[in-house]
Design an enzyme around this catalytic site. Structure first.
Site: not given
Ligand code: LLP
Length: 432
Positions: A291-292, A333, A360, A389
C-alpha cells in the site's frame, strides 16, 4: 460521513480553529507560510498497525507490508518506514537513493519500474533486496549487465499483467487490464521463468498490481488464481514470494463512504491465497502487501491561503496560493476533494464555491462546487486526504516553489522538507 472524518485521526476543533495533533493550523501557517503540507504521524502509524494486525489475523504464517514510495517519499518518510520495519517499493535510482539515505536496509528495498534504465538496474543490484522484473528485455538486460555469479545480487520476481483491472475512479489509475503497459502475460512469464532457469537467475516471486484507489477487492481473486497457477507451472517449492500489489482506497470527499478497512482487503487476499495454495498443493508464499495511498493519504493536509474571490454568474471562484503544482490530481484524474476553513470550520455552509490555484491553466482547479461557509480574502483553508500523490507528483510550473512539509507529533512540529527557494529553481541552470 462528515468532513472532519476525512482529516487525520488527531484532528479536533479547538477554540473554533482546526487543530491537528494538538497543533493549531493557523499558528503553523503563520510560522511556516502557505501553501503548507502537514503529515500527522499518528494517522500514519495507525494505518500501518491496521495492516500488520490484519496480516497477523488472516495470514499469520509469513507476511510483510511494503510502503509504495511513489505515494510520497523523502528522507524523513524513509526513516519512518524503518520505525515500522516496512519494505519500501522504490521506482528507479532516485527513490532508491532516498530510501538508502533514510537507512532502509538492502533486504527491505524492492525495485519497481516499467522501463528501468541501466542506471536504475545498477542501483537496484547495489542496494536492493528484490527487483520486480517488468518485461523480458529487462530480464535480458539484467543478465547481460550482471553475469552470474555476481555478488550482491537481489532476488527477482516477475510482474504479471493479470488481464483484470480493479474499479478505480479513472482509467489512468488502472494497471491490471490486458492491454496495460505494465507487466508480462502468462506466456511471457513462462518464457521469463525459463530464461531465469537457463541463466541461473534467482527467481523466487510473482507480483501484480491491478490499479489504485479501489474499494472492491473481488477482482483480486481472479488475479491471485492466475498468479498461483503460474507459481505451480514455474515450479516454486518452499520459499517463494507473492505480492498482489497495493491500491486499497481512501476517502477524499464526504459523499464517499469512509476510508475502507484494510482488514477486509487483507482478508480477501489471504483467504484466496490460502485456499488457492491448498487446492493446488502449493507451498504458502511469503505474502507482500504494497500500500501507498492507504498509509499516507489521510495523514496529509494541504493548507492554502485565499488571495482573491471572483463571482462569475453562478460561479464563485475562491483563488488560493496552492493548486495544480502541488496537487495535480484534479487536472490529471478529475479527483474530487473537500475542505474546511481553518478558522470557524464548524460554521454553517451557505454557498457553493469552486476553489482554484494561481497557475496559468484553466485546469488548475482544486475543488469544484463545494458548499462552504462565507470565506474572506486572507482566510486559510485546509484540504484533507492530501498525503499521497500530491508532492510526489508536484512540479515547478510557473516558477512555483514546492511547499514546506511539516511532521506533526503531539507537542512537536518538525520541518521535514523546507520550502523551495528561488535559488533552488535555478540551481541546475547554466547561462549561455
Ligand atoms: N505497487 C505498485 C507496483 C504500484 O504501481 C502502485 C501505485 C502501488 C503499489 C501503490 O498503490 P496505492 O496503494 O498507493 O494506490 N497518481 C495516481 C496513483 C498512481 C499509482 C501508481 N502505482 C493517483 O494520484 O491516484
Amino acid at each position: 460521513m462528515n468532513r472532519l472524518q476525512l482529516f487525520p485521526i488527531t484532528t479536533t476543533i479547538e477554540k473554533n480553529s482546526l487543530t491537528i495533533a494538538g497543533h493549531d493550523l493557523a499558528g503553523l501557517a503563520k510560522d511556516h507560510g502557505t501553501p503548507l503540507y502537514i503529515y500527522d504521524r499518528e494517522t500514519m502509524d495507525t494505518a500501518v498497525i491496521g495492516y500488520k494486525s490484519a496480516l497477523a489475523l488472516h495470514y499469520p504464517m509469513t507476511g510483510s507490508v511494503t510502503y509504495a514510495g511513489k505515494a510520497f517519499l523523502n528522507l524523513a518518510i524513509a526513516q519512518w518506514t524503518q520505525l515500522h520495519n516496512l519494505f519500501v517499493d522504490c521506482t528507479g535510482e532516485g527513490e532508491i537513493a532516498m530510501a538508502v539515505a533514510g537507512g532502509v536496509p538492502r533486504e527491505h528495498i524492492l525495485v519497481h519500474g516499467v522501463n528501468k534504465s541501466e542506471a536504475d538496474l545498477e542501483s537496484a543490484v547495489k542496494y536492493a533486496g528484490t527487483i520486480v522484473v517488468d518485461n523480458l528485455t529487462e530480464l535480458q538486460r539484467i543478465a547481460n549487465l550482471f553475469p552470474i555469479p555476481h555478488s550482491p545480487f537481489p532476488d527477482l520476481w516477475l510482474r504479471l499483467v493479470p488481464g483484470v483491472a480493479v474499479e478505480t475512479h479513472h482509467a489512468h489509475t488502472q494497471t491490471g487490464q490486458h492491454d496495460s503497459k505494465f507487466g508480462m502475460t502468462s506466456a511471457e512469464m513462462m518464457e521469463a521463468a525459463q530464461f531465469c532457469k537457463m541463466n541461473n537467475l534467482p527467481l523466487n516471486g510473482i507480483h501484480f498490481h491491478q490499479g489504485s484507489n479501489f474499494r472492491d477487492a473481488s477482482p483480486l481473486k481472479a488475479a491471485i488464481e492466475l498468479g498461483l497457477d503460474l507459481a505451480m507451472e514455474i515450479g516454486f517449492t518452499n520459499e517463494w514470494h507473492f505480492s498482489p500489489g497495493g491500491g486499497w482506497g481512501v476517502a477524499y470527499h464526504e459523499d464517499e463512504l469512509p476510508q475502507p478497512d484494510s482488514n477486509e482487503y487483507v482478508r480477501v487476499i489471504a483467504e484466496n491465497i490460502v485456499e488457492g495454495c491448498k487446492a493446488r498443493g502449493l507451498a504458502l508464499p511469503h505474502l507482500h502487501l504494497e500500500p501507498g495511498r492507504s498509509l499516507v493519504a489521510r495523514a496529509g493536509v494541504a493548507v492554502y491561503k485565499v488571495g482573491a474571490i471572483k463571482r462569475r454568474g453562478e460561479k464563485v471562484w475562491i483563488l488560493t496560493d496552492g493548486g495544480m503544482t502541488d496537487n495535480p490530481r484534479y487536472a490529471m484524474y478529475g479527483a474530487r476533494y473537500s475542505c474546511l476553513t481553518v478558522s470557524g470550520p464548524g460554521e454553517a455552509r451557505s454557498e457553493k464555491v469552486s476553489i482554484a490555484g494561481p497557475y496559468c491553466e484553466s485546469g488548475d482547479v482544486v475543488i469544484e462546487d463545494l458548499l462552504m461557509p462565507k470565506i474572506e480574502v486572507g482566510e486559510l483553508i485546509a484540504i484533507p486526504a492530501s498525503g499521497a500523490y500530491h508532492l510526489s507528483m508536484s512540479s515547478n510550473y510557473n516558477g512555483s516553489r514546492k511547499p514546506a512539509v511539516l511532521w506533526l507529533e503531539a507537542g512537536r512540529a518538525r520541518v521535514i522538507q523546507r520550502r523551495e527557494t528561488i535559488e533552488d529553481l535555478m540551481r541546475r541552470d547554466e547561462g549561455l
